[in-house]
Design a protein around this motif. Structure first.
Motif, PDB file in Angstrom:
ATOM      1  N   GLN A 150       8.829   3.794   4.602  1.00  0.00           N
ATOM      2  CA  GLN A 150       9.150   4.095   3.160  1.00  0.00           C
ATOM      3  C   GLN A 150       8.359   3.122   2.348  1.00  0.00           C
ATOM      4  N   LYS A 151       7.725   3.596   1.161  1.00  0.00           N
ATOM      5  CA  LYS A 151       7.259   2.914   0.314  1.00  0.00           C
ATOM      6  C   LYS A 151       7.923   2.737  -1.017  1.00  0.00           C
ATOM      7  N   PRO A 152       7.438   1.745  -1.670  1.00  0.00           N
ATOM      8  CA  PRO A 152       8.217   1.100  -2.827  1.00  0.00           C
ATOM      9  C   PRO A 152       7.720   2.499  -4.072  1.00  0.00           C
ATOM     10  N   SER A 153       8.387   2.535  -5.041  1.00  0.00           N
ATOM     11  CA  SER A 153       7.887   3.580  -5.903  1.00  0.00           C
ATOM     12  C   SER A 153       7.411   2.559  -7.262  1.00  0.00           C
ATOM     13  N   THR A 183       6.103  -8.613  -4.909  1.00  0.00           N
ATOM     14  CA  THR A 183       4.963  -9.454  -5.212  1.00  0.00           C
ATOM     15  C   THR A 183       3.961  -8.119  -5.697  1.00  0.00           C
ATOM     16  N   TRP A 184       3.311  -8.618  -7.113  1.00  0.00           N
ATOM     17  CA  TRP A 184       2.407  -7.816  -7.812  1.00  0.00           C
ATOM     18  C   TRP A 184       0.930  -8.464  -7.417  1.00  0.00           C
ATOM     19  N   ARG A 185       0.114  -7.644  -7.116  1.00  0.00           N
ATOM     20  CA  ARG A 185      -1.229  -7.943  -6.947  1.00  0.00           C
ATOM     21  C   ARG A 185      -2.159  -6.996  -7.673  1.00  0.00           C
ATOM     22  N   TRP A 186      -3.215  -7.504  -8.340  1.00  0.00           N
ATOM     23  CA  TRP A 186      -4.396  -6.972  -9.119  1.00  0.00           C
ATOM     24  C   TRP A 186      -5.425  -6.989  -8.160  1.00  0.00           C
ATOM     25  N   ARG A 187      -6.136  -5.800  -8.402  1.00  0.00           N
ATOM     26  CA  ARG A 187      -7.326  -5.701  -7.601  1.00  0.00           C
ATOM     27  C   ARG A 187      -8.424  -5.089  -8.355  1.00  0.00           C
ATOM     28  N   GLY A 188      -9.091  -5.827  -9.026  1.00  0.00           N
ATOM     29  CA  GLY A 188     -10.215  -5.143  -9.965  1.00  0.00           C
ATOM     30  C   GLY A 188     -11.793  -5.395  -9.512  1.00  0.00           C
ATOM     31  N   THR A 189     -12.593  -5.808 -10.257  1.00  0.00           N
ATOM     32  CA  THR A 189     -14.017  -5.747  -9.709  1.00  0.00           C
ATOM     33  C   THR A 189     -14.142  -7.219  -9.334  1.00  0.00           C
ATOM     34  N   GLY A 190     -13.881  -7.091  -8.098  1.00  0.00           N
ATOM     35  CA  GLY A 190     -14.071  -8.394  -7.071  1.00  0.00           C
ATOM     36  C   GLY A 190     -13.036  -9.447  -7.308  1.00  0.00           C
ATOM     37  N   VAL A 232      -3.321  -1.815  -8.905  1.00  0.00           N
ATOM     38  CA  VAL A 232      -2.292  -2.821  -9.028  1.00  0.00           C
ATOM     39  C   VAL A 232      -1.520  -2.415  -7.634  1.00  0.00           C
ATOM     40  N   THR A 233      -0.960  -3.440  -7.041  1.00  0.00           N
ATOM     41  CA  THR A 233      -0.192  -3.255  -5.616  1.00  0.00           C
ATOM     42  C   THR A 233       0.950  -3.863  -5.820  1.00  0.00           C
ATOM     43  N   CYS A 234       2.059  -3.059  -5.391  1.00  0.00           N
ATOM     44  CA  CYS A 234       3.321  -3.695  -5.397  1.00  0.00           C
ATOM     45  C   CYS A 234       3.819  -3.646  -3.929  1.00  0.00           C
ATOM     46  N   GLN A 235       4.118  -5.166  -3.594  1.00  0.00           N
ATOM     47  CA  GLN A 235       4.208  -5.340  -2.147  1.00  0.00           C
ATOM     48  C   GLN A 235       5.784  -5.912  -1.970  1.00  0.00           C
ATOM     49  N   VAL A 236       6.696  -5.157  -1.158  1.00  0.00           N
ATOM     50  CA  VAL A 236       7.952  -5.418  -0.979  1.00  0.00           C
ATOM     51  C   VAL A 236       8.017  -5.954   0.499  1.00  0.00           C
ATOM     52  N   THR A 237       8.952  -7.228   0.350  1.00  0.00           N
ATOM     53  CA  THR A 237       9.028  -7.854   1.844  1.00  0.00           C
ATOM     54  C   THR A 237      10.531  -8.056   2.051  1.00  0.00           C
ATOM     55  N   PHE A 238      11.260  -7.259   3.325  1.00  0.00           N
ATOM     56  CA  PHE A 238      12.560  -7.392   3.552  1.00  0.00           C
ATOM     57  C   PHE A 238      12.531  -8.439   4.552  1.00  0.00           C
ATOM     58  N   GLN A 239      13.517  -9.549   4.480  1.00  0.00           N
ATOM     59  CA  GLN A 239      14.241 -10.303   5.422  1.00  0.00           C
ATOM     60  C   GLN A 239      12.624 -11.071   6.049  1.00  0.00           C
ATOM     61  N   LYS A 240      11.815 -11.316   5.067  1.00  0.00           N
ATOM     62  CA  LYS A 240      10.513 -11.988   5.250  1.00  0.00           C
ATOM     63  C   LYS A 240       9.796 -11.741   6.450  1.00  0.00           C
ATOM     64  N   GLU A 246       2.893  -0.409  -2.259  1.00  0.00           N
ATOM     65  CA  GLU A 246       2.118   0.953  -2.941  1.00  0.00           C
ATOM     66  C   GLU A 246       1.110   0.421  -3.707  1.00  0.00           C
ATOM     67  N   THR A 247       0.002   1.284  -3.984  1.00  0.00           N
ATOM     68  CA  THR A 247      -1.003   0.966  -4.831  1.00  0.00           C
ATOM     69  C   THR A 247      -1.049   2.007  -5.862  1.00  0.00           C
ATOM     70  N   VAL A 248      -1.274   1.622  -7.144  1.00  0.00           N
ATOM     71  CA  VAL A 248      -1.715   2.843  -8.022  1.00  0.00           C
ATOM     72  C   VAL A 248      -2.978   2.383  -8.738  1.00  0.00           C
ATOM     73  N   THR A 249      -3.677   3.379  -9.312  1.00  0.00           N
ATOM     74  CA  THR A 249      -4.868   3.140 -10.121  1.00  0.00           C
ATOM     75  C   THR A 249      -4.501   3.217 -11.678  1.00  0.00           C
ATOM     76  N   LEU A 250      -4.781   2.288 -12.372  1.00  0.00           N
ATOM     77  CA  LEU A 250      -4.316   2.376 -13.996  1.00  0.00           C
ATOM     78  C   LEU A 250      -5.452   3.162 -14.468  1.00  0.00           C
ATOM     79  N   ASN A 251      -4.885   4.121 -15.621  1.00  0.00           N
ATOM     80  CA  ASN A 251      -5.842   4.768 -16.570  1.00  0.00           C
ATOM     81  C   ASN A 251      -5.247   4.141 -17.742  1.00  0.00           C
ATOM     82  N   VAL A 252      -6.330   3.718 -18.620  1.00  0.00           N
ATOM     83  CA  VAL A 252      -6.128   2.884 -19.773  1.00  0.00           C
ATOM     84  C   VAL A 252      -7.054   3.833 -20.970  1.00  0.00           C
ATOM     85  N   THR A 253      -6.040   4.213 -21.898  1.00  0.00           N
ATOM     86  CA  THR A 253      -7.007   4.967 -22.817  1.00  0.00           C
ATOM     87  C   THR A 253      -7.374   3.995 -23.998  1.00  0.00           C
ATOM     88  N   TYR A 254      -8.751   4.501 -23.922  1.00  0.00           N
ATOM     89  CA  TYR A 254      -9.521   3.418 -24.860  1.00  0.00           C
ATOM     90  C   TYR A 254     -10.865   3.937 -25.283  1.00  0.00           C
TER      91      TYR A 254
END
Length: 489
Positions: A150-153, A183-190, A232-240, A246-254
């Motif tokens: 199962q993956k986080p939502s 844990t939150w993790r950003w993955r942008g341009t490098g 942006v990746t959300c990582q969930v760790t159970f019992q260490k 789960e990774t999502v791609t941000l869509n920013v209106t600009y």
């Protein structure tokens, strides 16, 4: 005969009695248990819920619920196999203490459901329920343990540049066991930036039969154009030990300011290429127009290249790029100049007067041309040069002593980046000046004629006086006349 009839009746009664005995329903047992479902699959690190109900004789009041983890072989309902005891929790095996709980603590509701948190691989197997020390239900339930899939939502709201937004990551499973690490993790341009979040929130939801717990984390930030298409990746760790993400791609209106590129100076008969670019999401609509007119030249999306072949001087002017992004309108403009070969205009020429030749050359072109006089290369002394510019026309004037140019042909050369043109200028004499000089000459000649007459008169008069004087002297009157002549002189 009566014997046969009696025997037949007796046999008929015996068969009816036997059929009536077989058709009678069995007596229902007061001790029943129902599992829903009978086979349970749980993932490592999450939880498993054994959902069950039971019955018992009406004269029994249940006071304790006992669950056994059956061994691979041997009898199940033994004290050493207890994994949960509602009345005496200390009797539970060490590995199950504080991991198992009843979903309904009131046993009079005949609900025997339990939740096992922090599922491990050795939790797989059969389980059996016992009501206090009264009765062990023979029916068992089986739990299978699989890998964590199962993956986080990750909930991503609509993102707009400059407006704060919050991302929410919810851990899978509705378990009340050990809270996971999120844990939150950003993955942008490098970039690879890891950020631990401590704002994990627990929400409890309760219904008639179950109470579950949700673990989630929030991440608040102000999006910008640089965040668009960032992962942006959300990582969930159970019992260490058990990790899912789960990774999502941000869509920013600009939208950024439009930019115009291209050559703003183009030669006549050449090709005009202008590109209007706008960095935006979602893509913008772009319209080209000229001199602010409402009629569009061309319509595009994202990148708009305006191409005009065989341009003429009429194509010079202001070109406007209009960008429509959602409800926002922006514009950018540039001025296009069409360059053309210089032209030497009528009115250019030379006038020779008073021993000075004055030449004027008028040239028009884009960009403004440069006028050169080859005559100046031969006459470097006593020459004057003046230049003035009016709009796209250039006026150049030179003055050269007549005695210095030696009848050299006067040529005007006009050049700009497009090319060079040459033209020989016509030299004309100033006739009004010549007529004046002729009149002056005639006056001098007339004056000279008058001087001859006067001279002759004076000479004659002097001669006459001399003769008269001689005559008087001969008559004795000379002295008086000589004195008069001396006074006259």
């Amino acid at each position: 005969m009566w014997v046969l009839i009696s025997a037949a009746l007796l046999l008929s009664l015996t068969e009816r009695s036997t059929c009536d005995t077989l058709a009678a329903p069995p007596k229902a047992s007061p001790w029943t248990i129902t599992f829903s479902p009978a086979e349970i699959t749980a993932e490592k690190g999450l939880c498993a819920v054994i959902s069950c109900t039971f019955t018992h004789p009406d004269n029994i009041k249940p006071t304790a619920a006992i669950w056994f983890k059956c061994p691979a072989s041997g009898k199940c309902d033994q004290d050493k196999n207890i994994m949960f005891h509602s009345e005496t929790p200390s009797k539970a095996q060490k590995g199950y203490k504080q991991r198992v709980s009843l979903l309904e603590t009131d046993l009079t509701k005949k609900n025997c459901s339990v939740i096992i948190n922090d599922i491990r691989e050795n939790d797989a197997g059969e389980y059996q329920f016992r009501l206090h020390s009264l009765y062990t239900y023979p029916k068992k339930v089986n739990i299978a343990v699989s890998a964590l899939t199962q993956k986080p939502s990750v909930l991503t709201p609509a993102l707009t540049e400059g407006e704060p937004a919050t991302l929410t990551c919810t851990a899978p499973g509705m378990c009340s066991g050990t809270p996971p690490n999120i844990t939150w993790r950003w993955r942008g341009t490098g970039d690879n930036i890891t950020e631990l979040r401590d704002n994990i929130t627990i929400q409890e939801r309760e219904n008639l039969t179950t109470m579950t717990t949700t673990h989630f984390s929030t991440l608040t930030f102000t999006p910008s154009a640089e965040h668009h298409n960032m992962m942006v990746t959300c990582q969930v760790t159970f019992q260490k030990n058990f990790q899912i993400e789960e990774t999502v791609t941000l869509n920013v209106t600009y939208v950024k300011d439009p930019q115009i590129t291209g050559n703003e100076m183009v030669k006549e008969d050449g090709t005009l290429d202008l590109t209007c670019s706008v960095d935006s999401y979602p893509p913008s609509d772009i319209t080209w127009s000229k001199n602010g007119t409402s009629a569009p030249l061309q319509n595009y999306t994202e990148n708009a290249t305006l191409t005009i072949s065989n341009v003429t001087r009429e194509h010079s002017g202001e070109y406007v790029c209009t960008v429509q992004h959602l409800n926002r309108t922006m514009t950018a403009s540039t001025v296009v100049t069409v360059m053309y070969l210089p032209v030497i205009l009528p009115g250019s020429g030379c006038v020779d007067q008073a021993e000075v030749m004055t030449c004027v050359c008028v040239s028009q072109g884009v960009p403004s041309p440069l006028i050169v006089w080859p005559l100046l290369e031969l006459n470097t002394e006593r020459c004057s040069l003046t230049t003035s510019v009016l709009g796209s026309s250039v006026y150049s004037t030179i003055s050269v002593p007549v005695g210095n140019h030696n009848n050299t042909t006067v040529e005007c050369v006009s050049r700009n980046v497009v090319g060079v043109v040459r033209e020989k200028l016509q030299v004309t004499q100033n006739k009004s000046q010549e007529k004046q000089r002729e009149k002056e000459l005639e006056g001098i000649i007339a004056l000279l004629s008058d001087l001859k007459l006067i001279t002759a008169f004076v000479v004659g008069a002097a001669l006459s006086a001399t003769i008269c004087c001689i005559f008087l002297c001969l008559n004795g009157k000379c002295e008086r006349y000589i004195l008069l002549l001396m006074i006259y002189d």
